[in-house]
Design a protein around this motif. Structure first.
Motif, PDB file in Angstrom:
ATOM      1  N   UNK A   1      45.274  32.425  35.426  1.00  0.00           N
ATOM      2  CA  UNK A   1      44.357  33.416  35.986  1.00  0.00           C
ATOM      3  C   UNK A   1      42.932  32.882  35.936  1.00  0.00           C
ATOM      4  N   UNK A   2      42.182  33.105  37.003  1.00  0.00           N
ATOM      5  CA  UNK A   2      40.787  32.692  37.036  1.00  0.00           C
ATOM      6  C   UNK A   2      39.982  33.468  35.994  1.00  0.00           C
ATOM      7  N   UNK A   3      38.950  32.830  35.467  1.00  0.00           N
ATOM      8  CA  UNK A   3      38.089  33.496  34.509  1.00  0.00           C
ATOM      9  C   UNK A   3      37.213  34.544  35.159  1.00  0.00           C
ATOM     10  N   UNK A   4      37.030  34.440  36.480  1.00  0.00           N
ATOM     11  CA  UNK A   4      36.165  35.368  37.203  1.00  0.00           C
ATOM     12  C   UNK A   4      36.834  35.800  38.505  1.00  0.00           C
ATOM     13  N   UNK A   5      36.647  37.078  38.819  1.00  0.00           N
ATOM     14  CA  UNK A   5      37.174  37.650  40.051  1.00  0.00           C
ATOM     15  C   UNK A   5      35.984  38.053  40.917  1.00  0.00           C
ATOM     16  N   UNK A   6      36.031  37.661  42.196  1.00  0.00           N
ATOM     17  CA  UNK A   6      34.968  37.988  43.140  1.00  0.00           C
ATOM     18  C   UNK A   6      35.472  39.004  44.154  1.00  0.00           C
ATOM     19  N   UNK A   7      34.681  40.047  44.366  1.00  0.00           N
ATOM     20  CA  UNK A   7      35.019  41.098  45.315  1.00  0.00           C
ATOM     21  C   UNK A   7      33.857  41.275  46.288  1.00  0.00           C
ATOM     22  N   UNK A   8      34.168  41.737  47.508  1.00  0.00           N
ATOM     23  CA  UNK A   8      33.119  41.981  48.482  1.00  0.00           C
ATOM     24  C   UNK A   8      33.467  43.114  49.423  1.00  0.00           C
ATOM     25  N   UNK A   9      32.428  43.834  49.877  1.00  0.00           N
ATOM     26  CA  UNK A   9      32.632  44.919  50.829  1.00  0.00           C
ATOM     27  C   UNK A   9      31.839  44.740  52.105  1.00  0.00           C
ATOM     28  N   UNK A  10      31.037  43.680  52.198  1.00  0.00           N
ATOM     29  CA  UNK A  10      30.078  43.539  53.297  1.00  0.00           C
ATOM     30  C   UNK A  10      28.708  44.024  52.880  1.00  0.00           C
ATOM     31  N   UNK A  11      28.645  45.182  52.224  1.00  0.00           N
ATOM     32  CA  UNK A  11      27.380  45.715  51.718  1.00  0.00           C
ATOM     33  C   UNK A  11      27.079  45.235  50.304  1.00  0.00           C
ATOM     34  N   UNK A  12      28.130  45.007  49.511  1.00  0.00           N
ATOM     35  CA  UNK A  12      27.958  44.575  48.131  1.00  0.00           C
ATOM     36  C   UNK A  12      28.936  43.454  47.822  1.00  0.00           C
ATOM     37  N   UNK A  13      28.574  42.637  46.843  1.00  0.00           N
ATOM     38  CA  UNK A  13      29.514  41.682  46.264  1.00  0.00           C
ATOM     39  C   UNK A  13      29.385  41.761  44.755  1.00  0.00           C
ATOM     40  N   UNK A  14      30.514  41.632  44.065  1.00  0.00           N
ATOM     41  CA  UNK A  14      30.504  41.702  42.612  1.00  0.00           C
ATOM     42  C   UNK A  14      31.355  40.568  42.052  1.00  0.00           C
ATOM     43  N   UNK A  15      31.074  40.265  40.779  1.00  0.00           N
ATOM     44  CA  UNK A  15      31.881  39.327  40.012  1.00  0.00           C
ATOM     45  C   UNK A  15      32.268  40.028  38.722  1.00  0.00           C
ATOM     46  N   UNK A  16      33.548  39.926  38.342  1.00  0.00           N
ATOM     47  CA  UNK A  16      34.055  40.512  37.110  1.00  0.00           C
ATOM     48  C   UNK A  16      34.714  39.408  36.290  1.00  0.00           C
ATOM     49  N   UNK A  17      34.405  39.347  35.015  1.00  0.00           N
ATOM     50  CA  UNK A  17      34.986  38.349  34.128  1.00  0.00           C
ATOM     51  C   UNK A  17      36.262  38.889  33.487  1.00  0.00           C
ATOM     52  N   UNK A  18      37.251  38.027  33.303  1.00  0.00           N
ATOM     53  CA  UNK A  18      38.458  38.422  32.576  1.00  0.00           C
ATOM     54  C   UNK A  18      38.141  38.676  31.104  1.00  0.00           C
TER      55      UNK A  18
END
Length: 289
Positions: A1-18
């Motif tokens: 599993x990656x240590x970080x997960x990247x998400x995006x909506x077009x308006x926002x982007x976030x990074x979440x750590x495991x």
């Protein structure tokens, strides 16, 4: 599993750590960062507070005549979560009890944390489940640190918090041991507005127990406002470290031991109690702009 997960909506982007299932970045479409970047003054972004919010007396969990070591805010923030679901704009993490957690917190639990982007909003949901046969006592809190000053704003003094409802206070503070002081103070609001300045936080965090509001705006002229709302959480902490450039807006279900409290976990004020087989959900949301 990656240590970080990247998400995006077009308006926002976030990074979440495991590690800690911790939100580590919150950017708008222009690439402006709204989250504190774990700099030297405070090396965290948005830790998860579980199974306790704040500090227990002597950093000790007492259950009847048994005692266990328990640091401030519990162990979830330093635990590696399992990534159990991921999409382009949403993900879900899981932490379950283990031999290591039961050595300091002798209860079974499941803690699921879900992140979901919808346009310019990020929703963070927590589900606590009791898989055991007895009652699960716990506290849970969010601890996001937003930039102060906000991107595009002037100095810190231009910022304020606008509460959804009239708030008459009082404000509770922490003593030198990190416990809730016995003497509250007035809340320095003007109408529904709390003008922000570092001096407010030199004694300690500002703690509002059972505030009327479940929504607020963190705002300054020239900057996108952050609208923060929450459900399931009863209390609110506001904190910054004087000299640093962040403001923590913290919905809590639970709080530190009161200075005058000497009992065990079953008598501790503010605890959540979850029956066998039950689940309980909590949520906070931030909308940019």
């Amino acid at each position: 599993m990656s240590d970080r997960v990247k998400l995006g909506s077009g308006d926002l982007s976030v990074v979440v750590k495991a590690e800690g299932a911790e939100l580590a970045s919150l950017k708008d479409a222009a690439g402006r960062e709204f989250l504190w970047q774990a700099e030297a003054a405070w090396p965290r972004h948005s830790p998860v507070l579980f199974p306790f919010v704040g500090r227990l007396r002597d950093d000790t969990l007492r259950i009847g005549h048994e005692v266990y070591p328990m640091g401030q805010h519990g162990f979830a923030r330093d635990s590696r979560f399992e990534l159990v679901e991921q999409g382009n704009a949403a993900c879900r993490f899981l932490l379950v009890d283990s031999a290591a957690t039961r050595a300091v917190f002798p209860f079974g639990f499941r803690l699921e944390i879900a992140y979901a982007l919808h346009g310019a909003s990020l929703t963070v949901s927590y589900t606590v489940t009791n898989p055991g046969e007895g009652t699960l006592p716990f506290s849970l809190g969010a601890h996001p640190a937003f930039r102060w000053p906000l991107p595009g704003a002037g100095g810190k003094a231009a910022h304020r918090i606008e509460f959804e409802q009239d708030e008459s206070g009082p404000v509770w503070r922490l003593d030198d041991n990190g416990l809730i002081d016995a003497t509250p103070q007035p809340l320095p609001v003007h109408g529904r507005n709390l003008g922000l300045r570092e001096e407010l936080f030199r004694p300690s965090a500002m703690i509002l127990l059972n505030p009327a509001s479940r929504r607020l705006r963190y705002t300054a002229q020239g900057a996108p406002a952050l609208a923060v709302s929450w459900q399931g959480f009863s209390h609110l902490g506001l904190w910054m470290k004087p000299g640093a450039e962040f403001l923590c807006i913290e919905p809590w279900a639970g709080y530190a031991d009161p200075a005058q409290f000497w009992g065990d976990i079953w008598a501790k004020p503010g605890m959540e109690m979850l029956g066998a087989g039950e689940s309980r959900r909590y949520m906070w949301r931030v909308t940019v702009g």
